[in-house]
Design a protein around this motif. Structure first.
Motif, PDB file in Angstrom:
ATOM      1  N   MET A 118       0.858  -1.150   0.000  1.00 58.86           N
ATOM      2  CA  MET A 118       0.000   0.000   0.000  1.00 58.86           C
ATOM      3  C   MET A 118       0.917   1.229   0.000  1.00 58.86           C
ATOM      4  SD  MET A 118      -2.994   0.962   2.752  1.00 58.86           S
ATOM      5  CE  MET A 118      -4.029  -0.386   2.254  1.00 58.86           C
ATOM      6  N   HIS A 119       0.742   2.083  -0.991  1.00 62.00           N
ATOM      7  CA  HIS A 119       1.624   3.232  -1.153  1.00 62.00           C
ATOM      8  C   HIS A 119       1.021   4.528  -0.634  1.00 62.00           C
ATOM      9  CE1 HIS A 119       4.460   0.781  -3.288  1.00 62.00           C
ATOM     10  NE2 HIS A 119       3.497   0.367  -4.093  1.00 62.00           N
ATOM     11  N   THR A 120      -0.290   4.669  -0.742  1.00 61.07           N
ATOM     12  CA  THR A 120      -0.942   5.887  -0.263  1.00 61.07           C
ATOM     13  C   THR A 120      -2.122   5.506   0.622  1.00 61.07           C
ATOM     14  OG1 THR A 120      -2.364   6.028  -2.201  1.00 61.07           O
ATOM     15  CG2 THR A 120      -0.305   7.260  -2.285  1.00 61.07           C
ATOM     16  N   CYS A 121      -2.442   6.391   1.517  1.00 60.73           N
ATOM     17  CA  CYS A 121      -3.550   6.169   2.451  1.00 60.73           C
ATOM     18  C   CYS A 121      -4.881   6.358   1.730  1.00 60.73           C
ATOM     19  CB  CYS A 121      -3.434   7.143   3.620  1.00 60.73           C
ATOM     20  SG  CYS A 121      -4.817   7.047   4.769  1.00 60.73           S
ATOM     21  N   GLU A 151      -7.619   6.938   3.075  1.00 60.06           N
ATOM     22  CA  GLU A 151      -8.415   7.929   3.810  1.00 60.06           C
ATOM     23  C   GLU A 151      -8.035   9.355   3.440  1.00 60.06           C
ATOM     24  OE1 GLU A 151     -10.979   7.538   6.128  1.00 60.06           O
ATOM     25  OE2 GLU A 151     -10.946   5.446   5.477  1.00 60.06           O
ATOM     26  N   CYS A 152      -6.721   9.651   3.453  1.00 60.47           N
ATOM     27  CA  CYS A 152      -6.299  11.043   3.269  1.00 60.47           C
ATOM     28  C   CYS A 152      -5.383  11.262   2.054  1.00 60.47           C
ATOM     29  CB  CYS A 152      -5.620  11.559   4.531  1.00 60.47           C
ATOM     30  SG  CYS A 152      -4.003  10.817   4.865  1.00 60.47           S
ATOM     31  N   GLY A 153      -4.923  10.180   1.421  1.00 62.97           N
ATOM     32  CA  GLY A 153      -4.072  10.308   0.247  1.00 62.97           C
ATOM     33  C   GLY A 153      -2.598  10.494   0.561  1.00 62.97           C
ATOM     34  N   ASN A 154      -2.233  10.520   1.817  1.00 66.60           N
ATOM     35  CA  ASN A 154      -0.848  10.690   2.237  1.00 66.60           C
ATOM     36  C   ASN A 154      -0.013   9.501   1.781  1.00 66.60           C
ATOM     37  OD1 ASN A 154       1.400  11.761   3.677  1.00 66.60           O
ATOM     38  ND2 ASN A 154       0.909  10.409   5.386  1.00 66.60           N
ATOM     39  N   SER A 155       1.256   9.752   1.457  1.00 63.18           N
ATOM     40  CA  SER A 155       2.119   8.653   1.016  1.00 63.18           C
ATOM     41  C   SER A 155       3.045   8.149   2.127  1.00 63.18           C
ATOM     42  CB  SER A 155       2.951   9.085  -0.193  1.00 63.18           C
ATOM     43  OG  SER A 155       3.756  10.199   0.159  1.00 63.18           O
ATOM     44  N   ASP A 156       2.933   8.687   3.335  1.00 59.89           N
ATOM     45  CA  ASP A 156       3.755   8.254   4.475  1.00 59.89           C
ATOM     46  C   ASP A 156       3.074   7.072   5.165  1.00 59.89           C
ATOM     47  OD1 ASP A 156       5.514   7.997   6.565  1.00 59.89           O
ATOM     48  OD2 ASP A 156       4.754   9.728   7.672  1.00 59.89           O
ATOM     49  N   MET A 157       3.169   5.911   4.539  1.00 59.73           N
ATOM     50  CA  MET A 157       2.558   4.699   5.090  1.00 59.73           C
ATOM     51  C   MET A 157       3.627   3.863   5.787  1.00 59.73           C
ATOM     52  SD  MET A 157      -0.652   4.914   4.450  1.00 59.73           S
ATOM     53  CE  MET A 157      -1.252   3.265   4.763  1.00 59.73           C
ATOM     54  N   ARG A 158       3.325   3.419   6.999  1.00 62.82           N
ATOM     55  CA  ARG A 158       4.236   2.579   7.771  1.00 62.82           C
ATOM     56  C   ARG A 158       3.626   1.199   7.912  1.00 62.82           C
ATOM     57  NH1 ARG A 158       4.201   7.379  11.873  1.00 62.82           N
ATOM     58  NH2 ARG A 158       5.601   8.769  10.779  1.00 62.82           N
ATOM     59  N   VAL A 159       4.496   0.209   8.038  1.00 56.85           N
ATOM     60  CA  VAL A 159       4.024  -1.159   8.245  1.00 56.85           C
ATOM     61  C   VAL A 159       4.396  -1.560   9.658  1.00 56.85           C
ATOM     62  CG1 VAL A 159       4.188  -3.558   7.504  1.00 56.85           C
ATOM     63  CG2 VAL A 159       4.275  -1.730   5.809  1.00 56.85           C
ATOM     64  N   ARG A 160       3.397  -1.990  10.407  1.00 59.44           N
ATOM     65  CA  ARG A 160       3.612  -2.502  11.758  1.00 59.44           C
ATOM     66  C   ARG A 160       3.107  -3.935  11.778  1.00 59.44           C
ATOM     67  NH1 ARG A 160       1.389   1.670  16.033  1.00 59.44           N
ATOM     68  NH2 ARG A 160       2.532   0.287  17.423  1.00 59.44           N
ATOM     69  N   THR A 161       3.671  -4.735  12.665  1.00 60.02           N
ATOM     70  CA  THR A 161       3.248  -6.127  12.776  1.00 60.02           C
ATOM     71  C   THR A 161       2.487  -6.310  14.082  1.00 60.02           C
ATOM     72  OG1 THR A 161       5.181  -6.824  11.534  1.00 60.02           O
ATOM     73  CG2 THR A 161       4.026  -8.516  12.773  1.00 60.02           C
ATOM     74  N   ALA A 162       1.337  -6.934  13.978  1.00 58.10           N
ATOM     75  CA  ALA A 162       0.524  -7.257  15.148  1.00 58.10           C
ATOM     76  C   ALA A 162      -0.119  -8.610  14.911  1.00 58.10           C
ATOM     77  CB  ALA A 162      -0.540  -6.197  15.377  1.00 58.10           C
ATOM     78  N   ALA A 163      -0.062  -9.463  15.914  1.00 58.83           N
ATOM     79  CA  ALA A 163      -0.630 -10.805  15.819  1.00 58.83           C
ATOM     80  C   ALA A 163      -0.056 -11.547  14.612  1.00 58.83           C
ATOM     81  CB  ALA A 163      -2.158 -10.757  15.763  1.00 58.83           C
ATOM     82  N   GLY A 164       1.202 -11.269  14.291  1.00 56.97           N
ATOM     83  CA  GLY A 164       1.874 -11.950  13.190  1.00 56.97           C
ATOM     84  C   GLY A 164       1.455 -11.489  11.811  1.00 56.97           C
ATOM     85  N   THR A 165       0.731 -10.390  11.729  1.00 56.21           N
ATOM     86  CA  THR A 165       0.206  -9.908  10.460  1.00 56.21           C
ATOM     87  C   THR A 165       0.591  -8.441  10.268  1.00 56.21           C
ATOM     88  OG1 THR A 165      -1.692 -11.379  10.720  1.00 56.21           O
ATOM     89  CG2 THR A 165      -1.921  -9.638   9.118  1.00 56.21           C
ATOM     90  N   ALA A 166       0.836  -8.068   9.025  1.00 57.64           N
ATOM     91  CA  ALA A 166       1.197  -6.677   8.718  1.00 57.64           C
ATOM     92  C   ALA A 166      -0.037  -5.786   8.797  1.00 57.64           C
ATOM     93  CB  ALA A 166       1.797  -6.591   7.325  1.00 57.64           C
ATOM     94  N   LEU A 196       0.158  10.298   8.682  1.00 53.23           N
ATOM     95  CA  LEU A 196      -0.489  11.599   8.811  1.00 53.23           C
ATOM     96  C   LEU A 196      -1.786  11.501   9.611  1.00 53.23           C
ATOM     97  CD1 LEU A 196      -0.540  14.615   8.070  1.00 53.23           C
ATOM     98  CD2 LEU A 196      -1.780  13.972   5.989  1.00 53.23           C
ATOM     99  N   CYS A 197      -2.719  10.689   9.135  1.00 53.93           N
ATOM    100  CA  CYS A 197      -4.032  10.650   9.793  1.00 53.93           C
ATOM    101  C   CYS A 197      -4.167   9.494  10.791  1.00 53.93           C
ATOM    102  CB  CYS A 197      -5.157  10.591   8.764  1.00 53.93           C
ATOM    103  SG  CYS A 197      -5.339   9.004   7.905  1.00 53.93           S
ATOM    104  N   GLY A 198      -3.232   8.520  10.757  1.00 55.52           N
ATOM    105  CA  GLY A 198      -3.270   7.421  11.718  1.00 55.52           C
ATOM    106  C   GLY A 198      -4.201   6.283  11.339  1.00 55.52           C
ATOM    107  N   ALA A 199      -4.859   6.369  10.187  1.00 56.06           N
ATOM    108  CA  ALA A 199      -5.763   5.293   9.767  1.00 56.06           C
ATOM    109  C   ALA A 199      -4.971   3.995   9.606  1.00 56.06           C
ATOM    110  CB  ALA A 199      -6.443   5.669   8.459  1.00 56.06           C
ATOM    111  N   ARG A 200      -5.607   2.887   9.950  1.00 57.76           N
ATOM    112  CA  ARG A 200      -4.967   1.574   9.853  1.00 57.76           C
ATOM    113  C   ARG A 200      -5.738   0.695   8.894  1.00 57.76           C
ATOM    114  NH1 ARG A 200      -3.807   0.978  16.291  1.00 57.76           N
ATOM    115  NH2 ARG A 200      -1.923   2.229  16.271  1.00 57.76           N
ATOM    116  N   PHE A 201      -4.964  -0.119   8.167  1.00 57.58           N
ATOM    117  CA  PHE A 201      -5.555  -1.006   7.171  1.00 57.58           C
ATOM    118  C   PHE A 201      -4.894  -2.367   7.274  1.00 57.58           C
ATOM    119  CE2 PHE A 201      -5.476   3.339   5.735  1.00 57.58           C
ATOM    120  CZ  PHE A 201      -6.814   3.582   5.481  1.00 57.58           C
TER     121      PHE A 201
END
Length: 178
Positions: free
Chosen positions: A1-4, A6-21, A27-32
């Motif tokens: 995923m390159h852009t959000c 929700e807001c179109g921002n390109s600052d997307m980070r990948v975090r791991t939780a429960a073994g899943t990305a 920018l907006c904090g939305a999670r996918f």
């Protein structure tokens, strides 16, 4: 995923939780991503913000969703030194007693799937407190007892969330019909 989305921002980070990305917008904090992984990440952050171990936080959240109930303290227990988990429950109003009765029913109904015998005891801890904890006869606490009780925390939460949607919980305290 390159852009959000929700807001179109390109600052997307990948975090791991429960073994899943989980993809998170910087920018907006939305999670996918996987709903369970997002919920696990939310639980971790909320538990840290409240200073609670994540292993007991989901049960705390389920208890606090009950009308009239507030959680004053909670601990997940520990292996070194062996200590058992507990949740100290307080009340916002008189509805607490009804919720405690329902909680006791839920404990009784789910006892067959629990590894420990859980009880709600009344204690004085600078104030009157109701404490949900595994029954312990005293003396040294076995490490296996701690592990069993910690395992039960998730089972208790599931039972609580299930049972509070049932008719006997929702209608408890209603005047008997004649």
């Amino acid at each position: 995923m390159h852009t959000c989305p929700e807001c179109g921002n390109s600052d997307m980070r990948v975090r791991t939780a429960a073994g899943t990305a989980v993809h998170e917008c910087g920018l907006c904090g939305a999670r996918f991503g996987d709903r369970w992984a997002i919920d696990a990440l939310d639980d971790l952050e909320q538990a840290e913000a409240r200073g609670l171990p994540v292993v007991v936080f989901a049960l705390v959240r389920a208890l606090e969703a009950l009308p009239g109930v507030l959680v004053r303290d909670a601990a997940a227990g520990g292996l070194e030194p062996p200590t058992l988990p507990f949740v100290e429950i307080g009340g916002k109003d008189e509805v607490l007693l009804l919720q405690l009765e329902n909680l006791a029913k839920s404990l009784q109904l789910g006892a067959g799937l629990l590894r420990s015998h859980w009880v709600v005891e009344v204690e004085f801890r600078r104030h009157l407190a109701f404490v949900l904890k595994p029954r312990h006869a005293g003396g040294p606490i076995a490490v296996d007892a701690v592990r069993d009780a910690q395992h039960d925390l998730t089972v208790l939460r599931r039972h609580l969330e299930r049972d509070r949607r049932l008719g006997w919980w929702r209608h408890a305290g209603d005047a008997p019909k004649r």
